[in-house]
Design a protein around this motif. Structure first.
Motif, PDB file in Angstrom:
ATOM      1  N   VAL A   1     -33.274 -96.606  31.581  1.00  0.00           N
ATOM      2  CA  VAL A   1     -32.686 -95.276  31.767  1.00  0.00           C
ATOM      3  C   VAL A   1     -33.213 -94.298  30.725  1.00  0.00           C
ATOM      4  O   VAL A   1     -33.460 -93.128  31.028  1.00  0.00           O
ATOM      5  CB  VAL A   1     -31.143 -95.359  31.739  1.00  0.00           C
ATOM      6  CG1 VAL A   1     -30.510 -93.989  31.660  1.00  0.00           C
ATOM      7  CG2 VAL A   1     -30.634 -96.116  32.974  1.00  0.00           C
ATOM      8  N   SER A   2     -33.451 -94.776  29.509  1.00  0.00           N
ATOM      9  CA  SER A   2     -33.850 -93.890  28.409  1.00  0.00           C
ATOM     10  C   SER A   2     -35.229 -93.262  28.583  1.00  0.00           C
ATOM     11  O   SER A   2     -35.537 -92.286  27.920  1.00  0.00           O
ATOM     12  CB  SER A   2     -33.797 -94.634  27.074  1.00  0.00           C
ATOM     13  OG  SER A   2     -34.895 -95.534  26.949  1.00  0.00           O
ATOM     14  N   VAL A   3     -36.059 -93.795  29.473  1.00  0.00           N
ATOM     15  CA  VAL A   3     -37.396 -93.224  29.649  1.00  0.00           C
ATOM     16  C   VAL A   3     -37.410 -92.072  30.647  1.00  0.00           C
ATOM     17  O   VAL A   3     -38.438 -91.420  30.815  1.00  0.00           O
ATOM     18  CB  VAL A   3     -38.457 -94.288  30.040  1.00  0.00           C
ATOM     19  CG1 VAL A   3     -38.507 -95.409  29.021  1.00  0.00           C
ATOM     20  CG2 VAL A   3     -38.240 -94.813  31.434  1.00  0.00           C
TER      21      VAL A   3
ATOM     22  N   GLY B   1     -33.622 -87.354  36.312  1.00  0.00           N
ATOM     23  CA  GLY B   1     -34.737 -88.123  36.837  1.00  0.00           C
ATOM     24  C   GLY B   1     -34.362 -88.954  38.049  1.00  0.00           C
ATOM     25  O   GLY B   1     -33.178 -89.187  38.328  1.00  0.00           O
ATOM     26  N   SER B   2     -35.398 -89.418  38.756  1.00  0.00           N
ATOM     27  CA  SER B   2     -35.160 -90.241  39.936  1.00  0.00           C
ATOM     28  C   SER B   2     -36.273 -91.262  40.115  1.00  0.00           C
ATOM     29  O   SER B   2     -37.384 -91.102  39.611  1.00  0.00           O
ATOM     30  CB  SER B   2     -35.046 -89.379  41.189  1.00  0.00           C
ATOM     31  OG  SER B   2     -36.282 -88.755  41.474  1.00  0.00           O
ATOM     32  N   TYR B   3     -35.927 -92.323  40.837  1.00  0.00           N
ATOM     33  CA  TYR B   3     -36.860 -93.382  41.213  1.00  0.00           C
ATOM     34  C   TYR B   3     -36.815 -93.489  42.725  1.00  0.00           C
ATOM     35  O   TYR B   3     -35.732 -93.456  43.321  1.00  0.00           O
ATOM     36  CB  TYR B   3     -36.430 -94.713  40.584  1.00  0.00           C
ATOM     37  CG  TYR B   3     -37.253 -95.886  41.037  1.00  0.00           C
ATOM     38  CD1 TYR B   3     -38.467 -96.172  40.428  1.00  0.00           C
ATOM     39  CD2 TYR B   3     -36.824 -96.705  42.076  1.00  0.00           C
ATOM     40  CE1 TYR B   3     -39.235 -97.255  40.846  1.00  0.00           C
ATOM     41  CE2 TYR B   3     -37.586 -97.790  42.494  1.00  0.00           C
ATOM     42  CZ  TYR B   3     -38.785 -98.054  41.880  1.00  0.00           C
ATOM     43  OH  TYR B   3     -39.546 -99.114  42.294  1.00  0.00           O
ATOM     44  N   SER B   4     -37.969 -93.614  43.358  1.00  0.00           N
ATOM     45  CA  SER B   4     -37.952 -93.772  44.807  1.00  0.00           C
ATOM     46  C   SER B   4     -38.779 -94.969  45.236  1.00  0.00           C
ATOM     47  O   SER B   4     -39.835 -95.259  44.677  1.00  0.00           O
ATOM     48  CB  SER B   4     -38.422 -92.503  45.502  1.00  0.00           C
ATOM     49  OG  SER B   4     -39.759 -92.217  45.195  1.00  0.00           O
TER      50      SER B   4
ATOM     51  N   PRO C   1     -31.033 -91.428  42.125  1.00  0.00           N
ATOM     52  CA  PRO C   1     -30.852 -90.635  40.906  1.00  0.00           C
ATOM     53  C   PRO C   1     -30.484 -91.549  39.737  1.00  0.00           C
ATOM     54  O   PRO C   1     -30.117 -92.711  39.916  1.00  0.00           O
ATOM     55  CB  PRO C   1     -29.708 -89.683  41.259  1.00  0.00           C
ATOM     56  CG  PRO C   1     -28.981 -90.340  42.377  1.00  0.00           C
ATOM     57  CD  PRO C   1     -29.966 -91.212  43.096  1.00  0.00           C
ATOM     58  N   LEU C   2     -30.585 -90.997  38.548  1.00  0.00           N
ATOM     59  CA  LEU C   2     -30.394 -91.769  37.319  1.00  0.00           C
ATOM     60  C   LEU C   2     -29.055 -92.497  37.266  1.00  0.00           C
ATOM     61  O   LEU C   2     -28.991 -93.619  36.770  1.00  0.00           O
ATOM     62  CB  LEU C   2     -30.538 -90.840  36.102  1.00  0.00           C
ATOM     63  CG  LEU C   2     -30.783 -91.521  34.768  1.00  0.00           C
ATOM     64  CD1 LEU C   2     -32.091 -92.283  34.752  1.00  0.00           C
ATOM     65  CD2 LEU C   2     -30.759 -90.504  33.645  1.00  0.00           C
ATOM     66  N   ASP C   3     -27.986 -91.902  37.794  1.00  0.00           N
ATOM     67  CA  ASP C   3     -26.677 -92.566  37.708  1.00  0.00           C
ATOM     68  C   ASP C   3     -26.610 -93.841  38.551  1.00  0.00           C
ATOM     69  O   ASP C   3     -25.719 -94.662  38.372  1.00  0.00           O
ATOM     70  CB  ASP C   3     -25.536 -91.610  38.059  1.00  0.00           C
ATOM     71  CG  ASP C   3     -25.546 -91.148  39.504  1.00  0.00           C
ATOM     72  OD1 ASP C   3     -26.566 -91.325  40.205  1.00  0.00           O
ATOM     73  OD2 ASP C   3     -24.517 -90.594  39.936  1.00  0.00           O
ATOM     74  N   GLN C   4     -27.572 -94.048  39.444  1.00  0.00           N
ATOM     75  CA  GLN C   4     -27.609 -95.275  40.242  1.00  0.00           C
ATOM     76  C   GLN C   4     -28.529 -96.341  39.645  1.00  0.00           C
ATOM     77  O   GLN C   4     -28.584 -97.462  40.142  1.00  0.00           O
ATOM     78  CB  GLN C   4     -28.042 -94.952  41.679  1.00  0.00           C
ATOM     79  CG  GLN C   4     -27.019 -94.125  42.423  1.00  0.00           C
ATOM     80  CD  GLN C   4     -27.467 -93.797  43.840  1.00  0.00           C
ATOM     81  OE1 GLN C   4     -28.623 -93.998  44.211  1.00  0.00           O
ATOM     82  NE2 GLN C   4     -26.546 -93.282  44.632  1.00  0.00           N
TER      83      GLN C   4
ATOM     84  N   VAL D   1     -31.346-101.516  38.868  1.00  0.00           N
ATOM     85  CA  VAL D   1     -32.030-102.450  37.966  1.00  0.00           C
ATOM     86  C   VAL D   1     -31.384-103.831  38.061  1.00  0.00           C
ATOM     87  O   VAL D   1     -32.076-104.852  38.096  1.00  0.00           O
ATOM     88  CB  VAL D   1     -32.018-101.929  36.509  1.00  0.00           C
ATOM     89  CG1 VAL D   1     -32.544-102.976  35.539  1.00  0.00           C
ATOM     90  CG2 VAL D   1     -32.847-100.653  36.411  1.00  0.00           C
ATOM     91  N   GLU D   2     -30.059-103.872  38.141  1.00  0.00           N
ATOM     92  CA  GLU D   2     -29.349-105.152  38.260  1.00  0.00           C
ATOM     93  C   GLU D   2     -29.748-105.884  39.537  1.00  0.00           C
ATOM     94  O   GLU D   2     -29.903-107.103  39.546  1.00  0.00           O
ATOM     95  CB  GLU D   2     -27.837-104.901  38.254  1.00  0.00           C
ATOM     96  CG  GLU D   2     -27.001-106.155  38.294  1.00  0.00           C
ATOM     97  CD  GLU D   2     -25.520-105.832  38.287  1.00  0.00           C
ATOM     98  OE1 GLU D   2     -24.804-106.356  39.148  1.00  0.00           O
ATOM     99  OE2 GLU D   2     -25.095-105.042  37.418  1.00  0.00           O
ATOM    100  N   ALA D   3     -29.934-105.144  40.630  1.00  0.00           N
ATOM    101  CA  ALA D   3     -30.275-105.746  41.918  1.00  0.00           C
ATOM    102  C   ALA D   3     -31.758-106.095  42.040  1.00  0.00           C
ATOM    103  O   ALA D   3     -32.135-106.889  42.903  1.00  0.00           O
ATOM    104  CB  ALA D   3     -29.886-104.803  43.053  1.00  0.00           C
TER     105      ALA D   3
END
Length: 138
Positions: free
Chosen positions: A30-32, A37-40, A47-50, A55-57
């Motif tokens: 998350v810190s990077v 920010g977002s990942y697709s 979005p970052l809050d997810q 990452v856990e999954a």
């Protein structure tokens, strides 16, 4: 800051992403990113809050990344970074690349967006099947 300093800082940021993903260090991942920010991947934008659940999954293993090709433009940049992920359980590999956008912040360079493209055995380049994790039922 010189162009080389910027490139080195972005490269270290990307190294931190790969190492923290390999170690399943969600806070480090998350810190990077920028706060917005977002990942697709898998046809979704996360979005970052997810990120903690994402990452856990995610499968666990080695995130082996290559040197990114980065195009600097003042306080923003774009880049593409190759990836070889090796699952720890079966040693299965996934290969592909990230398409990124970067932003210089008061805390240094951060990822704004990161989009995964997988390279398939048949030669196709795509974002993959819809992800198994769902955020809508919460």
């Amino acid at each position: 800051m010189s162009r080389n300093d910027d490139l080195l800082e972005i490269e270290q940021l990307l190294a931190k992403y790969a190492v923290t993903m390999t170690r399943a260090d969600t806070a480090g991942v998350v810190s990077v990113f920028t706060p917005d920010g977002s990942y697709s991947a898998f046809g979704e934008i996360y979005p970052l809050d997810q990120f903690p659940r994402l990452v856990e999954a995610a499968p666990k293993g080695l995130f082996l990344t290559g040197t990114a090709l980065i195009d600097l433009d003042g306080d923003t940049a774009t880049g593409t970074q190759p990836l070889c992920f090796i699952d720890h359980t079966q040693q299965d590999m996934r290969i592909g690349y990230y398409n990124d956008t970067y932003v210089r912040t008061t805390d240094g360079w951060r990822l704004k967006t990161r989009a995964m493209t997988f390279i398939r055995r048949n030669g196709e380049h795509n974002s993959g099947r819809p992800h198994a994790i769902s955020f809508s039922s919460e």
